[in-house]
Scaffold this motif. Structure first.
Motif, mmCIF file in Angstrom:
data_model
loop_
_atom_site.group_PDB
_atom_site.id
_atom_site.type_symbol
_atom_site.label_atom_id
_atom_site.label_comp_id
_atom_site.label_asym_id
_atom_site.label_seq_id
_atom_site.Cartn_x
_atom_site.Cartn_y
_atom_site.Cartn_z
ATOM 1 N N TYR A 1 18.923 4.321 23.619
ATOM 2 C CA TYR A 1 18.813 3.771 24.753
ATOM 3 C C TYR A 1 19.942 3.228 25.555
ATOM 4 O O TYR A 1 20.041 3.769 26.732
ATOM 5 C CB TYR A 1 17.671 2.648 24.766
ATOM 6 C CG TYR A 1 17.368 1.842 26.103
ATOM 7 C CD1 TYR A 1 16.859 2.483 27.045
ATOM 8 C CD2 TYR A 1 17.822 0.634 26.452
ATOM 9 C CE1 TYR A 1 16.435 1.883 28.355
ATOM 10 C CE2 TYR A 1 17.715 -0.072 27.601
ATOM 11 C CZ TYR A 1 16.803 0.608 28.644
ATOM 12 O OH TYR A 1 16.686 0.000 29.966
ATOM 13 N N LEU A 2 20.779 2.556 25.030
ATOM 14 C CA LEU A 2 22.082 2.089 25.570
ATOM 15 C C LEU A 2 22.916 3.362 25.994
ATOM 16 O O LEU A 2 23.571 3.285 26.880
ATOM 17 C CB LEU A 2 22.628 0.958 24.707
ATOM 18 C CG LEU A 2 24.074 0.743 25.138
ATOM 19 C CD1 LEU A 2 24.020 -0.197 26.361
ATOM 20 C CD2 LEU A 2 24.629 0.013 24.010
ATOM 21 N N SER A 3 23.054 4.074 25.118
ATOM 22 C CA SER A 3 23.991 5.570 25.285
ATOM 23 C C SER A 3 23.322 5.944 26.453
ATOM 24 O O SER A 3 24.059 6.673 27.363
ATOM 25 C CB SER A 3 23.750 6.338 23.978
ATOM 26 O OG SER A 3 24.630 7.542 24.228
ATOM 27 N N ILE B 1 22.063 -4.852 29.705
ATOM 28 C CA ILE B 1 21.121 -4.114 28.347
ATOM 29 C C ILE B 1 21.891 -4.551 27.121
ATOM 30 O O ILE B 1 21.230 -4.583 26.201
ATOM 31 C CB ILE B 1 21.292 -2.714 28.901
ATOM 32 C CG1 ILE B 1 20.663 -2.184 30.086
ATOM 33 C CG2 ILE B 1 20.651 -1.858 27.468
ATOM 34 C CD1 ILE B 1 20.857 -0.808 30.363
ATOM 35 N N LYS B 2 23.092 -4.728 27.130
ATOM 36 C CA LYS B 2 23.982 -5.027 25.655
ATOM 37 C C LYS B 2 23.151 -6.480 25.480
ATOM 38 O O LYS B 2 23.021 -6.862 24.198
ATOM 39 C CB LYS B 2 25.274 -5.096 25.968
ATOM 40 C CG LYS B 2 25.863 -3.771 26.121
ATOM 41 C CD LYS B 2 27.680 -3.701 26.122
ATOM 42 C CE LYS B 2 28.030 -2.208 26.108
ATOM 43 N NZ LYS B 2 29.427 -2.438 26.492
ATOM 44 N N ILE B 3 23.160 -7.399 26.323
ATOM 45 C CA ILE B 3 22.570 -8.859 25.980
ATOM 46 C C ILE B 3 21.304 -8.549 25.466
ATOM 47 O O ILE B 3 21.055 -9.298 24.186
ATOM 48 C CB ILE B 3 22.366 -9.512 27.355
ATOM 49 C CG1 ILE B 3 23.837 -9.940 28.045
ATOM 50 C CG2 ILE B 3 21.473 -10.857 27.119
ATOM 51 C CD1 ILE B 3 23.621 -10.467 29.180
ATOM 52 N N LYS B 4 20.424 -7.637 25.884
ATOM 53 C CA LYS B 4 19.280 -7.490 25.322
ATOM 54 C C LYS B 4 19.257 -7.057 23.842
ATOM 55 O O LYS B 4 18.531 -7.274 22.959
ATOM 56 C CB LYS B 4 18.489 -6.354 26.074
ATOM 57 C CG LYS B 4 16.976 -5.689 25.452
ATOM 58 C CD LYS B 4 16.071 -6.621 25.702
ATOM 59 C CE LYS B 4 14.655 -5.948 25.083
ATOM 60 N NZ LYS B 4 13.614 -6.888 25.308
ATOM 61 N N GLY B 5 20.268 -6.183 23.762
ATOM 62 C CA GLY B 5 20.484 -5.368 22.052
ATOM 63 C C GLY B 5 20.914 -6.666 21.050
ATOM 64 O O GLY B 5 20.611 -6.705 20.290
#
Length: 262
Positions: free
Chosen positions: A168-170, A185-189
């Motif tokens: 998803y991030l990619s 989005i990275k925070i979500k990860g």
């Protein structure tokens, strides 16, 4: 409270269909006149089947012009309602009004932009049941939209989100132009993988005093969550209180109430 917002939206919404039909009809007439002007210049157009196919193409172009303009103007009209979510943090009033608009339009084609805005409101209410119903019943007309990919990911279970996160991030990194959006989005990860120190660092990096109110409410809720996970409960209190004071009808309030128990 929101009567002026609803009035401006309704005025633009009601004018939209007539205008779109008028433009579409004008496109059809213009192309039809052009086609007949070309018949004498190009013999192939004198063939009945070729002429019929050209008329069919003109019709398709006219319909496409109608659909594009109709959705574009709906999108512009919806801007009149955005303050209800972004500045007043009232997704309940926002979604109730859009739901009434959709129900009123149930015998007509509902604009993709209207569905997207309705989904946005539901996401701030965390009404996953209705979101799934819309995506299942109307997902075909919403395919390819970036926000739909985000909704589909957020509707996954916690376990599946962890499994699908890197993919998803990619995908999102390829299309998002804002570094801040990528960091969100990275925070979500980080939170999915219990990397709270890193999440806390990224939250500090993305904070912006000029953000709209609902973005600030979301930020404070995430900050409070991370601090509690890091056993910094006292530091989390002001962030929880900010959400309680400003979260209005968003689901962020119920999340903050849950955190306040710690």
């Amino acid at each position: 409270m929101y009567d002026s917002y609803f009035y401006r939206f309704r005025r633009k919404y009601s004018q939209n269909r007539l205008l779109s039909i008028t433009v579409s009809f004008s496109v059809f007439i213009s192309l039809y006149i052009l086609l007949n002007g070309l018949v004498n210049k190009f013999k192939i157009l004198s063939n009945a089947w070729v002429y019929f196919l050209m008329l069919l193409l003109i019709f398709i172009i006219s319909v496409a012009a109608y659909l594009y303009l109709f959705d574009f103007r709906i999108k512009r009209a919806l801007i009149e309602l955005e303050d209800i979510i972004y500045d007043y943090v009232d997704p309940l009033a926002f979604t109730e009004y859009l739901e009434a608009t959709i129900n009123y339009s149930k015998n007509r084609k509902v604009s993709p932009s209207l569905w997207l805005s309705y989904l946005k409101g539901l996401s701030y209410l965390d009404d996953k049941k209705k979101m799934r119903e819309i995506l299942e019943n109307h997902g075909s007309i919403l395919e390819g939209n970036l926000q739909i990919e985000a909704y589909n990911f957020n509707l996954l279970s916690h376990y599946n989100q962890k499994q699908e996160f890197e993919k998803y991030l990619s995908n999102m990194e390829k299309v998002l132009k804002s570094e801040k959006q990528v960091k969100l989005i990275k925070i979500k990860g980080c939170m999915l993988n219990d990397e709270y120190q890193r999440a806390n660092q990224l939250l500090d990096e993305v904070f912006d005093e000029d953000d709209d109110l609902i973005s600030k409410v979301s930020w404070h809720l995430q900050k409070a969550t991370v601090l509690i996970k890091m056993n910094q409960k006292d530091a989390a209190r002001p962030h929880i209180q900010f959400v309680l004071d400003n979260g209005n009808t968003s689901y962020y309030v119920s999340e903050a109430k849950y955190l306040s128990q710690y």
